[in-house]
Structures are given as C-alpha cells and as structure tokens.
Enzyme design. Structure first.
Site, PDB file in Angstrom:
ATOM      1  N   ARG A 174      -1.079  -5.559  12.519  1.00  0.00           N
ATOM      2  CA  ARG A 174      -1.693  -4.922  13.781  1.00  0.00           C
ATOM      3  C   ARG A 174      -2.553  -6.020  14.723  1.00  0.00           C
ATOM      4  O   ARG A 174      -2.746  -6.326  15.774  1.00  0.00           O
ATOM      5  CB  ARG A 174      -3.525  -4.657  12.561  1.00  0.00           C
ATOM      6  CG  ARG A 174      -2.925  -3.545  12.085  1.00  0.00           C
ATOM      7  CD  ARG A 174      -3.842  -2.779  11.217  1.00  0.00           C
ATOM      8  NE  ARG A 174      -4.027  -1.750  10.743  1.00  0.00           N
ATOM      9  CZ  ARG A 174      -4.586  -1.108   9.826  1.00  0.00           C
ATOM     10  NH1 ARG A 174      -6.114  -1.460   9.972  1.00  0.00           N
ATOM     11  NH2 ARG A 174      -4.695   0.354   9.176  1.00  0.00           N
ATOM     12  N   GLU A 226       0.899   4.250   1.153  1.00  0.00           N
ATOM     13  CA  GLU A 226       0.288   5.274   1.974  1.00  0.00           C
ATOM     14  C   GLU A 226       1.052   6.024   1.453  1.00  0.00           C
ATOM     15  O   GLU A 226       2.182   6.578   1.865  1.00  0.00           O
ATOM     16  CB  GLU A 226      -0.279   4.046   3.336  1.00  0.00           C
ATOM     17  CG  GLU A 226      -0.725   3.031   3.568  1.00  0.00           C
ATOM     18  CD  GLU A 226      -2.103   3.278   3.496  1.00  0.00           C
ATOM     19  OE1 GLU A 226      -2.827   4.064   3.270  1.00  0.00           O
ATOM     20  OE2 GLU A 226      -3.159   2.374   3.245  1.00  0.00           O
ATOM     21  N   ARG A 239       0.667  -1.289   0.362  1.00  0.00           N
ATOM     22  CA  ARG A 239      -0.173   0.262  -0.622  1.00  0.00           C
ATOM     23  C   ARG A 239       1.128   1.249  -0.077  1.00  0.00           C
ATOM     24  O   ARG A 239       1.633   1.270   0.927  1.00  0.00           O
ATOM     25  CB  ARG A 239      -0.915   0.224   1.229  1.00  0.00           C
ATOM     26  CG  ARG A 239      -1.717  -1.138   1.582  1.00  0.00           C
ATOM     27  CD  ARG A 239      -3.317  -0.694   0.843  1.00  0.00           C
ATOM     28  NE  ARG A 239      -3.725  -2.237   0.478  1.00  0.00           N
ATOM     29  CZ  ARG A 239      -4.731  -2.491   1.326  1.00  0.00           C
ATOM     30  NH1 ARG A 239      -5.539  -1.226   2.126  1.00  0.00           N
ATOM     31  NH2 ARG A 239      -5.825  -3.679   1.430  1.00  0.00           N
TER      32      ARG A 239
HETATM   33  O1  4AD Z   1      -9.355  -3.261   5.146  1.00  0.00           O
HETATM   34  P1  4AD Z   1      -8.596  -3.988   4.056  1.00  0.00           P
HETATM   35  O2  4AD Z   1      -7.629  -2.828   2.451  1.00  0.00           O
HETATM   36  O3  4AD Z   1      -9.634  -4.774   3.002  1.00  0.00           O
HETATM   37  C1  4AD Z   1      -9.051  -5.630   1.573  1.00  0.00           C
HETATM   38  O4  4AD Z   1      -7.811  -5.928   1.433  1.00  0.00           O
HETATM   39  C2  4AD Z   1     -10.239  -6.393   1.528  1.00  0.00           C
HETATM   40  N1  4AD Z   1      -9.511  -7.103  -0.448  1.00  0.00           N
HETATM   41  C3  4AD Z   1     -10.353  -7.277   2.128  1.00  0.00           C
HETATM   42  C4  4AD Z   1     -10.886  -8.213   1.897  1.00  0.00           C
HETATM   43  O5  4AD Z   1     -11.326  -9.336   1.626  1.00  0.00           O
HETATM   44  N2  4AD Z   1     -12.751  -8.001   1.841  1.00  0.00           N
HETATM   45  O6  4AD Z   1      -7.153  -4.479   4.169  1.00  0.00           O
HETATM   46  C5  4AD Z   1      -7.617  -5.582   5.710  1.00  0.00           C
HETATM   47  C6  4AD Z   1      -6.446  -6.178   6.387  1.00  0.00           C
HETATM   48  C7  4AD Z   1      -7.333  -4.346   7.512  1.00  0.00           C
HETATM   49  O7  4AD Z   1      -7.839  -4.632   7.795  1.00  0.00           O
HETATM   50  C8  4AD Z   1      -5.843  -4.422   7.849  1.00  0.00           C
HETATM   51  O8  4AD Z   1      -5.903  -4.895   9.140  1.00  0.00           O
HETATM   52  C9  4AD Z   1      -4.513  -4.391   7.150  1.00  0.00           C
HETATM   53  O9  4AD Z   1      -5.475  -5.019   6.192  1.00  0.00           O
HETATM   54  N3  4AD Z   1      -4.099  -2.948   7.059  1.00  0.00           N
HETATM   55  C10 4AD Z   1      -2.816  -2.500   6.883  1.00  0.00           C
HETATM   56  N4  4AD Z   1      -1.868  -2.798   7.620  1.00  0.00           N
HETATM   57  C11 4AD Z   1      -0.976  -2.410   7.696  1.00  0.00           C
HETATM   58  N5  4AD Z   1      -1.012  -0.932   6.942  1.00  0.00           N
HETATM   59  C12 4AD Z   1      -1.862  -0.780   5.938  1.00  0.00           C
HETATM   60  N6  4AD Z   1      -1.521   0.212   5.718  1.00  0.00           N
HETATM   61  C13 4AD Z   1      -2.480  -1.473   6.241  1.00  0.00           C
HETATM   62  N7  4AD Z   1      -3.473  -1.659   5.219  1.00  0.00           N
HETATM   63  C14 4AD Z   1      -4.989  -2.709   5.651  1.00  0.00           C
END
Ligand code: 4AD
Length: 466
Positions: free
Chosen positions: A440, A240, A238
């Site tokens: 996390r 970010e 990501r």
């Molecule tokens: O909420 P996210 O973006 O969801 C998905 O990627 C979907 N494809 C999931 C699905 O099957 N519907 O990311 C999922 C999880 C988040 O809840 C968080 O725990 C973690 O990934 N996450 C991160 N962890 C660390 N750094 C980041 N920048 C994160 N972004 C998301």
C-alpha cells in the site's frame, strides 16, 4: 574475462569505443537485406543496435540471422558506440551500437502472450496510437498477472519493485538507528491474531491452527521478553472476501513494537520521522525509478510536511460535518469518508500524509488501550496517504486481567490466546506499535490505482498463481 557494459551506462562519452552488452531483443526491424535494427533491453533501459552489411561490420547472413530472432531472446552484442545526429525515439539511450558481432544466448518462444512495448505504454500513448490508426493490443490487468514474468519487464514495473525494496531498506536502516532490531515471529499460530473472519484456517498435525494475520501477538510477547524495541518485515495472511483495489490475501507487513515511556505519542513520533525519512530518501535516490513509473502511470509528487500532521478522530468527524458529511462519532470511517477527509485535509493543511488518532474504542481490536480520560476513545491511530490507510497502530493493554476482560468483551475465545495472555502475567511494560502494508505504501506514494501493481506475484480472493 570479457568487459561488459550495462545498457543503462551507455552514453555519448563512450563514442567510438567497442562495447559488449547483454540484453533482450525487444524489437527487430529489417531494412531490405543489408540492414536491420535490434532494440536491446536490460532492466528497463533500451539501446538501438544497428546491423549494416560492410566488410568491417556484419555479413548478409548475420543480418538474416538477426531478423529471424524471436523477440525477448537473450542476446550478446559487440559493437562500436556511435552518436546519431537526431534524437532516438525508440530507445531510452541516446547512442547506438554499430554491431560487429551478435550471439543468441537463449531464444524465446516465437510468439509471446504480451508484447513488452505494448505493456509499457501509458493510457495517453495508447489513445494517441489508436487515433493514429496503429495496431496495438491493450494489455489488461489479468493478462499482465497471468504472464507476470513478461509484465515485470516493463520499465515502470522494474521501477516499482526497486522502490519497494528501497522502502524496506530505509525502514530497516531508520529503525536500527533508533535502537530497534529485527525479529521473526511464527506464521503458523494456534488462534487468529486480529480476530474477525479474514483468517486462513489449517490443520496443524491434527490441531486446528491459523496463518498469522499479523505478527501482533508475538511482537508484543517479545516486548514482554525485554526486547524493548523491535521490528519485523514478513508475510501477512488475510482471507479477505472483498475483491478490491487495495486488499490482498497475502501482503508484506512492516511491523514495529516498542516500550512506551510516558505517552503513546512516542509511537506516532516514530511513524512521523520514519516516513518523512522514507519519502525524502525515495525522492532523493530513486529518481530514475520514479521517472520510469511516471512515464507509464503519471502521478503528482506526494505532498507531505516536515512534521507530520496529527488530527484527532473527533477533529476529523468535525471537518467532515462542516463539509456536510455526517458520520457516527463513535463509528469507523469507510473508504469513501477516508477519501473525503483526505481531500479536506489536503485543502486545509496542504498535506497528503497525516495521522488520525484517538479512534473510538469500539472499532479497534481487543488489545487496544482505551484513553484514560474517556474510555469511548482509544490510544490508537491510522495513517493515511492520499486518503487511504497505510498504517494502523496503538498503545496496547499490558495488564493481564484487563486484557482478558477486553478480549471477552470483543467475543474472543480466550483459550485460543492463553499463551499470549500468560506472557503479561510476569511483568509487562507499557508498550505500543504499528503495522504498515508495504504494497500500500508503494501504491499510494506513486498514486497507482491497484495494489496488484505493487505485489510481485499477487494473491487475492481469486488468484493463487502464478
Ligand atoms: O490495520 P491492520 O489490520 O492492523 C494490524 O495488523 C495491527 N496488528 C497493526 C498494529 O500494530 N496495531 O493492518 C496493518 C496494515 C494496514 O494499515 C494496511 O496498510 C495493511 O496492513 N493491510 C493490507 N494490505 C494489503 N491487503 C490487505 N488485505 C491488508 N490488510 C491490511
């Protein structure tokens, strides 16, 4: 071959026995010319080794050699186990080794950027030491990360990464027992998998491409390929912009995708039982690791229910409203309102782990299935530990025409995901799944304040090394 004993195995039952251990010289102290103490450490456990000049023990030259060793050098020690009359404060093991032989296997540099003993202290210990007038350096987060190979030698860090592996292991075991199997999807993909701006773009032999922001598209495509129930453990990228305590640019995703028979609550049932199993297993089998973490970063044991609480988004909005926090009922929660709701849930239901579902459709990705009874909402959920998100999941749209419509209305260029859409044209079953951020989970289970603590070599918006 020689018989080695691990530092963590040393105990009073070995009294008077000769042992051979390998470890690092963590601390070295001379007492005149005839005696020295070397604290030897191995994977977070420490033992005090005593060098005394005597005919059956060591020579004066050996004491001199020991006191000249640089800290963190690798040493082999042969000696006899003794049990001192009083408690040992400078080491984890409550026995000593009366040294007969000491070899330096490989020496460390004479000066170190981080002292492990300093890096291992808790805030309370630091305050006490400072008040007592002790000279010590507070090791800040950036220094720790710059010299991560030293930092991860602390007992707490040794615990964190073993716990992280345990989560991964139980995730795999549990899902296997539920009929899932592991897959690996490509990390180099043509279009972004989650949309938005947080995507690393790259040049793929002259064609624009992306680093996968999740296995989302390909895990769904494998369901279209009759894989029925799958999971994946792999890197997620990501780009970010935000420099926060919980965002990394690369993290480990634990992903699940499954066919749904009747209702998307089947996906939440898996989340529920999976995480109760993971938490139980951590508490039952990782007590040493948890104690080591707790010693440096004190935390309260996670409160969770045998059957995980499920609240609807509407119920969450209502609880916030009653507590005087007004939010848009069809908008999203933010870090602050998530925390607040976490507190309210804890007070009302006594749990720090819960599922919030039926999110407003507008705040979810294009592939999310709207609720059939009210299309303002969706068959989707987030899962929280101590008021912070660890999972998001949903039922997916499995009808190709509708998927195109949803993608377009979310402003996605359908051309970039045409092979994904095509996968649904040859018969796709109803399905859903979720994605977990491993770092996390560990951060929040242990109530740590920064995700960098649970990433071995973290990548954030300002860091790509070491
Ligand atoms: O909420 P996210 O973006 O969801 C998905 O990627 C979907 N494809 C999931 C699905 O099957 N519907 O990311 C999922 C999880 C988040 O809840 C968080 O725990 C973690 O990934 N996450 C991160 N962890 C660390 N750094 C980041 N920048 C994160 N972004 C998301």
């Amino acid at each position: 071959g020689k018989k080695w004993t691990k530092v963590e195995q040393l105990n009073s039952e070995l009294k008077d026995q000769v042992v051979l251990v390998r470890g690092r010289a963590q601390a070295i102290r001379a007492v005149g010319k005839k005696m020295a103490f070397v604290v030897v450490r191995k994977r977070g456990f420490t033992v005090q080794c005593v060098l005394t000049v005597a005919p059956d023990l060591v020579s004066p030259q050996m004491v001199k050699f020991a006191t000249s060793l640089s800290r963190e050098s690798i040493v082999d020690i042969e000696g006899v186990i003794s049990v001192p009359g009083q408690a040992i404060t400078g080491a984890s093991q409550q026995v000593e080794i009366q040294v007969r032989k000491l070899y330096c296997v490989n020496k460390a540099a004479p000066t170190l950027p981080i002292m492990i003993e300093d890096a291992a202290r808790s805030e309370v210990e630091i305050e006490k030491a400072l008040q007592a007038g002790e000279q010590l350096v507070r090791v800040n987060q950036d220094t720790r990360l710059n010299f991560r190979v030293l930092d991860i030698r602390t007992p707490a860090n040794q615990g964190i990464f073993r716990i992280q592996y345990h989560v991964e292991k139980i995730f795999r075991q549990f899902l296997e027992s539920e009929g899932f199997f592991g897959i690996h999807t490509p990390k180099l993909i043509a279009g972004s998998s989650e949309g938005g701006s947080a995507v690393f773009r790259l040049d793929y032999k002259g064609t624009p491409a992306c680093l996968a922001q999740s296995p989302q598209l390909h895990k769904q495509m494998s369901i279209c390929g009759d894989f029925n129930r799958v999971f994946e453990i792999g890197p997620v990228f990501r780009a970010e912009d935000s420099f926060t305590h919980r965002h990394l640019c690369e993290f480990t995703g634990l992903d699940v995708e499954m066919e749904i028979e009747e209702h998307y609550s089947e996906v939440m049932d898996i989340v529920d039982r999976l995480f109760v199993t993971i938490f139980d297993s951590l508490n039952e089998t990782c007590s040493k690791e948890l104690a080591a973490i707790n010693k440096q970063y004190p935390f309260d044991k996670l409160k969770y229910l045998r059957k995980t609480l499920r609240l609807t988004f509407e119920e969450g909005v209502q609880m916030l409203k009653e507590a005087g926090v007004e939010i848009d009922p069809l908008g999203d929660l933010n870090t602050e309102t998530e925390r607040k709701l976490g507190q309210l849930v804890l007070e009302k239901y006594g749990t720090e782990f819960y599922i919030l579902h039926r999110y407003p459709l507008a705040v979810r990705p294009f592939y999310t299935m709207p609720c059939h009874d009210n299309t303002n909402y969706s068959n989707s959920f987030d899962v929280f530990i101590r008021g912070e998100e660890i999972i998001s999941g949903a039922q997916r749209v499995h009808v190709p025409e509708f998927l195109v419509e949803r993608a377009q209305s979310c402003g996605i260029d359908v051309k970039t995901i045409s092979t994904y859409i095509d996968a649904f044209r040859y018969g796709a079953p109803p399905h859903g799944g979720f994605g977990v951020g491993l770092e996390r989970v560990v951060m929040l289970f242990c109530a740590l304040n920064n995700i960098r603590k649970t990433s071995l070599f973290p990548r954030d918006p300002q860091r790509i090394a070491p």
